[in-house]
Design a protein around this motif. Structure first.
Motif, PDB file in Angstrom:
ATOM      1  N   ARG A  43       0.653  -1.550   0.101  1.00  0.00           N
ATOM      2  CA  ARG A  43      -0.184   0.043  -0.181  1.00  0.00           C
ATOM      3  C   ARG A  43       0.784   0.889   0.137  1.00  0.00           C
ATOM      4  O   ARG A  43       0.612   1.572  -0.647  1.00  0.00           O
ATOM      5  CB  ARG A  43      -0.970   0.083   1.195  1.00  0.00           C
ATOM      6  CG  ARG A  43      -2.043  -0.623   1.247  1.00  0.00           C
ATOM      7  CD  ARG A  43      -2.963  -1.264   1.689  1.00  0.00           C
ATOM      8  NE  ARG A  43      -4.104  -2.217   2.029  1.00  0.00           N
ATOM      9  CZ  ARG A  43      -5.394  -1.238   1.632  1.00  0.00           C
ATOM     10  NH1 ARG A  43      -5.224  -0.825   1.297  1.00  0.00           N
ATOM     11  NH2 ARG A  43      -6.285  -2.659   1.232  1.00  0.00           N
ATOM     12  N   ARG A  44       2.230   1.467   0.611  1.00  0.00           N
ATOM     13  CA  ARG A  44       2.629   2.047   1.054  1.00  0.00           C
ATOM     14  C   ARG A  44       3.399   2.381  -0.645  1.00  0.00           C
ATOM     15  O   ARG A  44       3.612   3.783  -1.370  1.00  0.00           O
ATOM     16  CB  ARG A  44       4.266   1.888   1.859  1.00  0.00           C
ATOM     17  CG  ARG A  44       4.811   3.357   2.158  1.00  0.00           C
ATOM     18  CD  ARG A  44       5.335   3.273   3.193  1.00  0.00           C
ATOM     19  NE  ARG A  44       5.936   2.232   3.679  1.00  0.00           N
ATOM     20  CZ  ARG A  44       5.508   0.869   4.822  1.00  0.00           C
ATOM     21  NH1 ARG A  44       4.651   1.443   5.616  1.00  0.00           N
ATOM     22  NH2 ARG A  44       5.854  -0.107   4.965  1.00  0.00           N
ATOM     23  N   ILE A  46       1.623   2.041  -3.590  1.00  0.00           N
ATOM     24  CA  ILE A  46       0.864   2.271  -4.528  1.00  0.00           C
ATOM     25  C   ILE A  46       0.773   3.763  -4.040  1.00  0.00           C
ATOM     26  O   ILE A  46       0.354   4.609  -4.960  1.00  0.00           O
ATOM     27  CB  ILE A  46      -0.125   1.559  -4.003  1.00  0.00           C
ATOM     28  CG1 ILE A  46      -0.174   0.020  -4.822  1.00  0.00           C
ATOM     29  CG2 ILE A  46      -1.255   1.737  -5.198  1.00  0.00           C
ATOM     30  CD1 ILE A  46       0.334  -0.262  -6.062  1.00  0.00           C
ATOM     31  N   ASP A  47       0.662   3.863  -3.010  1.00  0.00           N
ATOM     32  CA  ASP A  47      -0.041   5.215  -2.193  1.00  0.00           C
ATOM     33  C   ASP A  47       1.633   6.954  -2.657  1.00  0.00           C
ATOM     34  O   ASP A  47       1.378   7.926  -2.769  1.00  0.00           O
ATOM     35  CB  ASP A  47      -0.121   5.320  -1.065  1.00  0.00           C
ATOM     36  CG  ASP A  47      -1.034   4.641  -0.118  1.00  0.00           C
ATOM     37  OD1 ASP A  47      -2.364   4.877  -1.074  1.00  0.00           O
ATOM     38  OD2 ASP A  47      -1.313   4.676   0.772  1.00  0.00           O
ATOM     39  N   SER A  48       2.923   5.959  -3.711  1.00  0.00           N
ATOM     40  CA  SER A  48       3.774   6.855  -3.603  1.00  0.00           C
ATOM     41  C   SER A  48       3.585   7.262  -4.918  1.00  0.00           C
ATOM     42  O   SER A  48       4.217   8.310  -5.712  1.00  0.00           O
ATOM     43  CB  SER A  48       5.242   6.060  -3.708  1.00  0.00           C
ATOM     44  OG  SER A  48       5.373   5.211  -4.856  1.00  0.00           O
ATOM     45  N   GLY A  51      -1.418  11.280  -8.144  1.00  0.00           N
ATOM     46  CA  GLY A  51      -3.178  10.519  -8.116  1.00  0.00           C
ATOM     47  C   GLY A  51      -3.508   9.966  -9.294  1.00  0.00           C
ATOM     48  O   GLY A  51      -4.689   8.285  -8.913  1.00  0.00           O
ATOM     49  N   ARG A  54      -2.814   5.847  -9.484  1.00  0.00           N
ATOM     50  CA  ARG A  54      -3.147   5.648  -7.989  1.00  0.00           C
ATOM     51  C   ARG A  54      -4.057   5.568  -8.114  1.00  0.00           C
ATOM     52  O   ARG A  54      -4.338   4.153  -7.165  1.00  0.00           O
ATOM     53  CB  ARG A  54      -2.623   6.396  -6.558  1.00  0.00           C
ATOM     54  CG  ARG A  54      -2.464   5.776  -5.040  1.00  0.00           C
ATOM     55  CD  ARG A  54      -2.137   6.984  -4.401  1.00  0.00           C
ATOM     56  NE  ARG A  54      -2.994   7.940  -4.198  1.00  0.00           N
ATOM     57  CZ  ARG A  54      -2.175   9.223  -4.468  1.00  0.00           C
ATOM     58  NH1 ARG A  54      -0.601   9.838  -4.639  1.00  0.00           N
ATOM     59  NH2 ARG A  54      -2.817  10.717  -4.000  1.00  0.00           N
ATOM     60  N   ARG A  55      -4.945   5.776  -8.240  1.00  0.00           N
ATOM     61  CA  ARG A  55      -6.864   5.463  -8.732  1.00  0.00           C
ATOM     62  C   ARG A  55      -6.634   4.362  -9.675  1.00  0.00           C
ATOM     63  O   ARG A  55      -7.489   3.595  -8.760  1.00  0.00           O
ATOM     64  CB  ARG A  55      -7.321   6.958  -9.396  1.00  0.00           C
ATOM     65  CG  ARG A  55      -8.924   6.339  -8.921  1.00  0.00           C
ATOM     66  CD  ARG A  55      -8.875   7.949  -9.553  1.00  0.00           C
ATOM     67  NE  ARG A  55     -10.202   7.249 -10.544  1.00  0.00           N
ATOM     68  CZ  ARG A  55     -11.416   8.284 -11.103  1.00  0.00           C
ATOM     69  NH1 ARG A  55     -10.593   8.652 -12.028  1.00  0.00           N
ATOM     70  NH2 ARG A  55     -12.560   7.588 -11.423  1.00  0.00           N
ATOM     71  N   ARG A  58      -5.320   1.126  -7.167  1.00  0.00           N
ATOM     72  CA  ARG A  58      -6.534   1.329  -6.160  1.00  0.00           C
ATOM     73  C   ARG A  58      -7.692  -0.010  -6.518  1.00  0.00           C
ATOM     74  O   ARG A  58      -7.504  -0.774  -5.705  1.00  0.00           O
ATOM     75  CB  ARG A  58      -6.315   1.908  -4.804  1.00  0.00           C
ATOM     76  CG  ARG A  58      -4.672   2.679  -4.590  1.00  0.00           C
ATOM     77  CD  ARG A  58      -5.814   4.429  -3.444  1.00  0.00           C
ATOM     78  NE  ARG A  58      -6.314   3.563  -2.618  1.00  0.00           N
ATOM     79  CZ  ARG A  58      -6.102   3.327  -1.171  1.00  0.00           C
ATOM     80  NH1 ARG A  58      -4.511   3.579  -1.221  1.00  0.00           N
ATOM     81  NH2 ARG A  58      -6.714   3.281  -0.676  1.00  0.00           N
ATOM     82  N   TRP A  63      -8.831  -1.795  -3.704  1.00  0.00           N
ATOM     83  CA  TRP A  63      -8.778  -1.207  -2.155  1.00  0.00           C
ATOM     84  C   TRP A  63      -9.779  -0.195  -2.616  1.00  0.00           C
ATOM     85  O   TRP A  63     -10.316   0.647  -1.862  1.00  0.00           O
ATOM     86  CB  TRP A  63      -7.264  -0.997  -1.736  1.00  0.00           C
ATOM     87  CG  TRP A  63      -6.713  -1.735  -2.097  1.00  0.00           C
ATOM     88  CD1 TRP A  63      -6.631  -3.199  -1.439  1.00  0.00           C
ATOM     89  CD2 TRP A  63      -4.774  -1.847  -2.161  1.00  0.00           C
ATOM     90  NE1 TRP A  63      -5.486  -3.474  -1.536  1.00  0.00           N
ATOM     91  CE2 TRP A  63      -3.999  -2.486  -1.382  1.00  0.00           C
ATOM     92  CE3 TRP A  63      -4.260  -0.411  -2.029  1.00  0.00           C
ATOM     93  CZ2 TRP A  63      -2.894  -3.423  -2.078  1.00  0.00           C
ATOM     94  CZ3 TRP A  63      -2.908  -0.446  -2.146  1.00  0.00           C
ATOM     95  CH2 TRP A  63      -2.099  -2.003  -2.650  1.00  0.00           C
ATOM     96  N   GLU A  64      -9.920  -0.412  -3.809  1.00  0.00           N
ATOM     97  CA  GLU A  64     -11.544   1.513  -4.027  1.00  0.00           C
ATOM     98  C   GLU A  64     -11.857   0.983  -4.882  1.00  0.00           C
ATOM     99  O   GLU A  64     -11.814  -0.377  -6.166  1.00  0.00           O
ATOM    100  CB  GLU A  64      -9.966   2.715  -4.331  1.00  0.00           C
ATOM    101  CG  GLU A  64      -9.793   3.592  -3.626  1.00  0.00           C
ATOM    102  CD  GLU A  64      -8.995   3.716  -4.594  1.00  0.00           C
ATOM    103  OE1 GLU A  64      -7.971   4.835  -3.693  1.00  0.00           O
ATOM    104  OE2 GLU A  64      -9.367   4.784  -5.371  1.00  0.00           O
TER     105      GLU A  64
END
Lengths: 362, 362
Positions: A43-44, A46-48, A51, A54-55, A58, A63-64
């Motif tokens: 997750r870290r 992917i969060d890097s 935006g 990332r969307r 995720r 996760w989304e």
């Protein structure tokens, strides 16, 4: 970087990595422990991402939802990261040291899923619409590219002495995965009688076995294994991967009562040249001739025709061959494992995972 | 591995790396020397691919025709590998030590070209049909994936102490390139008046500046540069990349007498929101209003309409803005370079390349 490693080690301790209980629940425990270790790292990573990438990532990981709202998450069983960590432990290492390598393997696996779905025009993955159907081909291709890069970044930034060899091995594996996917497409374009079993086995090894083998090899590298141990664990993963593919192909024809949701006959309906089908076609029996005629025609639509095709594969010996060959591959896998890890207690986690993927235990 | 490095060093010596003569031929000499160093490494990497992937890659690089027969080869100018090697020399290093890094950057650049051509449906690259038009989308996607992996493999296998940091930096750059391509697609989908100049500049920096900056940064890492030197050389490449993009956009509207073959008005015909167009649209002049009306309509077909659009961009100040802004970016590039390499003689190779890409010298 040292701080992060220490932090991860602490997390792994809290996640209570199972130490080979040997009972039937072991695979589930090993998988759950691996997920608890690797998920935060994944997750870290992917969060890097910026935006817009990332969307999509995720969404792909479950996760989304497509609208960006949080989802419960079904990112798959994460067999490959579990194999990395179990391989470290099998050679006496501490699994937590290899959390980045495990996340890197999972990122590479997911990059290939994103691209394969675009190429194969597959519309469903893990019971949800595939990323390209939601965001378009361009986003699915670009996010796949970014996940490959992220996987390599995790290894390049990892100060562990096994990291450079792991990065080189993972990169070589990606080339093999690409060649495997390309071979699969080329085989599907050819006529049912123009495909040999050896070609199909080589394709399955490249497309499925290679990354399972690489996962185990990376674990061995992070445990400081000798080249012989690394190769033996790679062989273990490859052979178990072939066994998995054979069983999966059997399920694609005769179904799996309740486990995968893949309906019986799905591969036959799509005229897929799966391993039992190609073995049947190669049998030089009357059933093979009739099956070749069916496979030369348009995709099956009636239930009766699918049943007939399944019956022909069975009569031509395709089902027996696949089951015997899967057992043979599992026995070769166990042989490779024993070569590197003679102590059965130490080998327990890897063995449990291999039995899990080949659906002997659940 | 040590043997290979020695061998490459020898090759570089034989290729007589130019030592900054300062005359007008310098860029051509630097490019030719870089190509002589890097080409064998690049060909060796491509030749390590399995046959079916190799064939597509060799076609893409211009080394083979579609039927597999040898071609004269026009693999582009290889600016990026030349930047890597020139950056090593600028910081007092021996360019030959960074041959693998230079090849890795060129592999990554070509991976993005293969994927961008699929995504943009571009049919021509370096005066030949693009790979996807010859081999299909699947092969172009998979070979692109394999080239990214090859680039990372070269760095992972490189025993040079700068290699791990270079691998991490290249991986981060790939993520930026993907985000840049994604932003470009998103901007092209929006209306002509919904796009800001800052967004377009950020997109151009990610899509074009990032890899030129990364090439210079990798050279600095291989020369053992300080973090400040690495960042300054990255900044030099990025700013020069922006200057290059601005000039390229001017050429896409008003043409380039004989150099690129890109016809005048090409970007206007495609309704591309290139930087001079967006600057013109942002000018709040009557010409901007008329231009927005044109860009809101269907793609231009008549010569007269293209001439009118070019005239409007010029009247709204888009051409002047682009030329002034390009000069400003080049001056910032030179400033960054001077920060890391105060000696003009040492900086000569990099400066010559920057002037070459911005078409000040040929």
């Amino acid at each position: 970087m040292t701080d992060t490693t220490t932090d991860l080690a602490g997390m792994a301790e809290r996640a209570a990595w199972p130490r080979g209980s040997g009972d039937g629940h072991e695979a589930a425990e090993v998988l759950a422990a691996a997920r608890a270790c690797v998920d935060p790292e994944l997750r870290r990573a992917i969060d890097s991402l910026p935006g817009s990438l990332r969307r999509v990532a995720r969404y792909h990981f479950g996760w989304e939802h497509a609208d960006g709202s949080p989802a419960a998450g079904n990112a798959g069983k994460a067999i490959r990261p579990a194999l990395v960590l179990a391989a470290v432990r099998a050679l006496g290492g501490e699994p937590a040291v290899a959390v980045r390598a495990a996340a890197a393997v999972e990122l590479v696996h997911n990059f290939t899923l994103l691209h394969d779905d675009v190429i194969d025009r597959d519309t469903t993955r893990r019971h949800r619409p595939t990323a390209w159907t939601v965001f378009g081909d361009a986003d699915a291709i670009l996010v796949g590219d970014a996940l490959q890069a992220l996987g390599q970044r995790l290894l390049a930034e990892d100060p562990h002495p096994g990291a450079p060899a792991a990065a080189a091995r993972l990169a070589r594996c990606v080339v093999e995965l690409c060649a495997g996917q390309q071979a699969d497409l080329a085989l599907e374009r050819r006529g049912p009688e123009e495909v040999t079993l050896d070609e199909c086995l080589a394709m399955a090894e490249a497309k499925t076995g290679a990354l399972l083998g690489c996962a185990c090899a990376l674990g061995a590298l992070y445990a400081g294994g000798t080249p012989e141990e690394v190769d033996a664990l790679d062989g273990f993963g490859r052979e178990a991967g072939l066994a998995f593919q054979l069983i999966d192909d059997v399920i694609g024809i005769w179904g799996d009562p309740g486990h995968t949701g893949k309906p019986a006959g799905a591969d036959l309906a799509a005229r897929k040249k799966s391993l039992p089908v190609v073995a049947a076609l190669a049998s030089a029996t009357p059933a093979a001739t009739e099956l070749a005629g069916l496979y030369g025609g348009p995709p099956a639509e009636s239930e009766a025709e699918l049943e007939r095709a399944a019956h022909l594969v069975e009569r031509a010996g395709g089902r027996d061959w696949a089951q015997v060959h899967a057992a043979d591959r599992m026995s070769r896998a166990v042989g490779q494992l024993a070569r590197a890890v003679p102590d059965p207690e130490a080998a327990g986690g890897l063995l449990a995972l291999a039995e899990f993927v080949t659906r002997r235990t659940h």
